[in-house]
Design an enzyme around this catalytic site. Structure first.
Site, PDB file in Angstrom:
ATOM      1  N   THR A  19       0.837  -1.206   0.000  1.00 47.56           N
ATOM      2  CA  THR A  19       0.000   0.000   0.000  1.00 47.56           C
ATOM      3  C   THR A  19       0.870   1.254   0.000  1.00 47.56           C
ATOM      4  O   THR A  19       0.579   2.218  -0.720  1.00 47.56           O
ATOM      5  CB  THR A  19      -0.949  -0.027   1.209  1.00 47.56           C
ATOM      6  OG1 THR A  19      -1.793  -1.177   1.097  1.00 47.56           O
ATOM      7  CG2 THR A  19      -1.816   1.218   1.275  1.00 47.56           C
ATOM      8  N   GLU A  91      -5.730  -3.736  -2.615  1.00 43.75           N
ATOM      9  CA  GLU A  91      -6.423  -4.978  -2.204  1.00 43.75           C
ATOM     10  C   GLU A  91      -7.177  -5.581  -3.382  1.00 43.75           C
ATOM     11  O   GLU A  91      -8.323  -6.019  -3.249  1.00 43.75           O
ATOM     12  CB  GLU A  91      -7.414  -4.673  -1.065  1.00 43.75           C
ATOM     13  CG  GLU A  91      -6.815  -3.956   0.128  1.00 43.75           C
ATOM     14  CD  GLU A  91      -5.909  -4.824   0.989  1.00 43.75           C
ATOM     15  OE1 GLU A  91      -5.624  -5.975   0.584  1.00 43.75           O
ATOM     16  OE2 GLU A  91      -5.488  -4.355   2.035  1.00 43.75           O
TER      17      GLU A  91
HETATM   18  P1  ADP Z   1       1.025  -3.899   2.910  1.00 44.75           P
HETATM   19  O1  ADP Z   1       0.018  -3.095   2.164  1.00 44.75           O
HETATM   20  O2  ADP Z   1       1.931  -4.702   2.034  1.00 44.75           O
HETATM   21  O3  ADP Z   1       0.408  -4.749   3.981  1.00 44.75           O
HETATM   22  P2  ADP Z   1       1.806  -1.376   4.144  1.00 44.75           P
HETATM   23  O4  ADP Z   1       2.366  -0.467   3.115  1.00 44.75           O
HETATM   24  O5  ADP Z   1       0.414  -1.134   4.603  1.00 44.75           O
HETATM   25  O6  ADP Z   1       2.016  -2.895   3.658  1.00 44.75           O
HETATM   26  O7  ADP Z   1       2.683  -1.356   5.468  1.00 44.75           O
HETATM   27  C1  ADP Z   1       4.087  -1.509   5.457  1.00 44.75           C
HETATM   28  C2  ADP Z   1       4.578  -1.154   6.872  1.00 44.75           C
HETATM   29  O8  ADP Z   1       4.228  -2.167   7.796  1.00 44.75           O
HETATM   30  C3  ADP Z   1       6.056  -1.049   7.016  1.00 44.75           C
HETATM   31  O9  ADP Z   1       6.532   0.218   6.583  1.00 44.75           O
HETATM   32  C4  ADP Z   1       6.248  -1.233   8.520  1.00 44.75           C
HETATM   33  O10 ADP Z   1       6.135   0.010   9.173  1.00 44.75           O
HETATM   34  C5  ADP Z   1       5.040  -2.060   8.941  1.00 44.75           C
HETATM   35  N1  ADP Z   1       5.339  -3.421   9.384  1.00 44.75           N
HETATM   36  C6  ADP Z   1       4.684  -4.068  10.387  1.00 44.75           C
HETATM   37  N2  ADP Z   1       5.119  -5.317  10.527  1.00 44.75           N
HETATM   38  C7  ADP Z   1       6.082  -5.516   9.612  1.00 44.75           C
HETATM   39  C8  ADP Z   1       6.908  -6.652   9.228  1.00 44.75           C
HETATM   40  N3  ADP Z   1       6.822  -7.827   9.863  1.00 44.75           N
HETATM   41  N4  ADP Z   1       7.768  -6.489   8.202  1.00 44.75           N
HETATM   42  C9  ADP Z   1       7.859  -5.290   7.579  1.00 44.75           C
HETATM   43  N5  ADP Z   1       7.116  -4.204   7.882  1.00 44.75           N
HETATM   44  C10 ADP Z   1       6.237  -4.310   8.885  1.00 44.75           C
HETATM   45  P1  TMP Z   2      -2.531  -5.905   3.297  1.00 46.82           P
HETATM   46  O1  TMP Z   2      -1.907  -6.766   2.244  1.00 46.82           O
HETATM   47  O2  TMP Z   2      -2.691  -4.501   2.858  1.00 46.82           O
HETATM   48  O3  TMP Z   2      -1.845  -6.011   4.610  1.00 46.82           O
HETATM   49  O4  TMP Z   2      -4.029  -6.389   3.513  1.00 46.82           O
HETATM   50  C1  TMP Z   2      -4.431  -7.714   3.319  1.00 46.82           C
HETATM   51  C2  TMP Z   2      -5.871  -7.891   3.702  1.00 46.82           C
HETATM   52  O5  TMP Z   2      -6.281  -9.198   3.289  1.00 46.82           O
HETATM   53  C3  TMP Z   2      -6.146  -7.816   5.199  1.00 46.82           C
HETATM   54  O6  TMP Z   2      -7.422  -7.195   5.434  1.00 46.82           O
HETATM   55  C4  TMP Z   2      -6.262  -9.287   5.613  1.00 46.82           C
HETATM   56  C5  TMP Z   2      -6.820  -9.924   4.364  1.00 46.82           C
HETATM   57  N1  TMP Z   2      -6.453 -11.328   4.171  1.00 46.82           N
HETATM   58  C6  TMP Z   2      -7.455 -12.255   3.888  1.00 46.82           C
HETATM   59  O7  TMP Z   2      -8.634 -11.911   3.822  1.00 46.82           O
HETATM   60  N2  TMP Z   2      -7.126 -13.573   3.713  1.00 46.82           N
HETATM   61  C7  TMP Z   2      -5.824 -14.012   3.754  1.00 46.82           C
HETATM   62  O8  TMP Z   2      -5.588 -15.224   3.574  1.00 46.82           O
HETATM   63  C8  TMP Z   2      -4.783 -13.041   4.039  1.00 46.82           C
HETATM   64  C9  TMP Z   2      -3.353 -13.485   4.099  1.00 46.82           C
HETATM   65  C10 TMP Z   2      -5.161 -11.716   4.240  1.00 46.82           C
HETATM   66 MG    MG Z   3      -2.023  -2.914   2.008  1.00 44.75          MG
END
Ligand code: ADP
Ligand code: TMP
Ligand code: MG
Length: 192
Positions: A19, A91
């Protein structure tokens, strides 16, 4: 900047920065005076109803779209109706499979499309939408997180229910954050 149309996919496990990377890329396009918009699924209400929000608090205004066929049509209508040159979809794995053809068509029409989403679910199985977008992409940004157990690069997402690994028959969709999920490397990813 991709006036010929382009399909870019940002993928990886949860917490990898997908994101954050999507917002950064949209923001750069806005600085470049391109007309750009972000879309997100209505079911992802973790942090905000009308913004895309990353796990680190970074946020950006977004169109909130239902995750059905009507929602897929709405993204196309808004993009074409408002004349957006660049669109981001966060997403993307939550939308119906028809979003693949729609985003591919927008790229064919000259739009720079950035789709961000999970490649794998908590079991390590592919999300079909992301998989189909990845094989059609003009560019792929593959991100890793940090394994919460050992600190190695994490390519998997561990789902935890009351602190314990979720079983294989747990439903694929479960919106959540740190309370239900952890980034893990292959070795520390457990499916009972
Ligand atoms: P995504 O959309 O891939 O879930 P985001 O851009 O929302 O990722 O969030 C990335 C942020 O999550 C990182 O900059 C860091 O601050 C935080 N973070 C929390 N847990 C972890 C982890 N285990 N590894 C890396 N970053 C993490
Ligand atoms: P993120 O990639 O931005 O962290 O968000 C992933 C979203 O997808 C979060 O709301 C959790 C959801 N999710 C599922 O619904 N099923 C799955 O198996 C996993 C890994 C994540
Ligand atoms: Mg995300």
């Amino acid at each position: 900047m991709h006036p010929e149309g382009f399909l870019e996919v940002i993928t990886g496990p949860m917490f990898a920065g997908k994101t954050t990377e999507l917002i950064k890329r949209i923001e750069r396009q806005i600085f470049a005076k391109r007309k750009a918009a972000l879309f997100k699924p209505a079911i992802d209400n973790r942090y905000s109803e009308d913004e895309v929000v990353a796990h680190n608090g970074l946020r950006y205004d977004a169109f909130v779209i239902p995750t059905d066929e009507e929602g897929v049509r709405r993204i196309a209508e808004i993009t074409e109706g408002e004349g957006f040159e660049v669109i981001g979809v966060d997403e993307v794995q939550f939308f119906p499979i028809s979003i693949v053809g729609m985003l591919n068509r927008l790229a064919d029409e000259g739009i720079y499309v950035i789709a961000s989403g999970l490649n794998l679910d908590f079991k390590g199985d592919p999300f079909p939408v992301t998989k189909e977008l990845l094989v059609r992409a003009d560019n792929i940004i593959y991100l890793t997180a940090v394994c919460t157990v050992c600190g190695a690069p994490a390519t998997r997402t561990q789902r935890l229910i009351n602190g314990k690994p979720a079983p294989r028959d747990s439903p694929v969709i479960l919106v959540g954050g740190r309370e239900s999920y952890e980034a893990r490397c292959r070795r520390h990813h457990i499916i009972p």
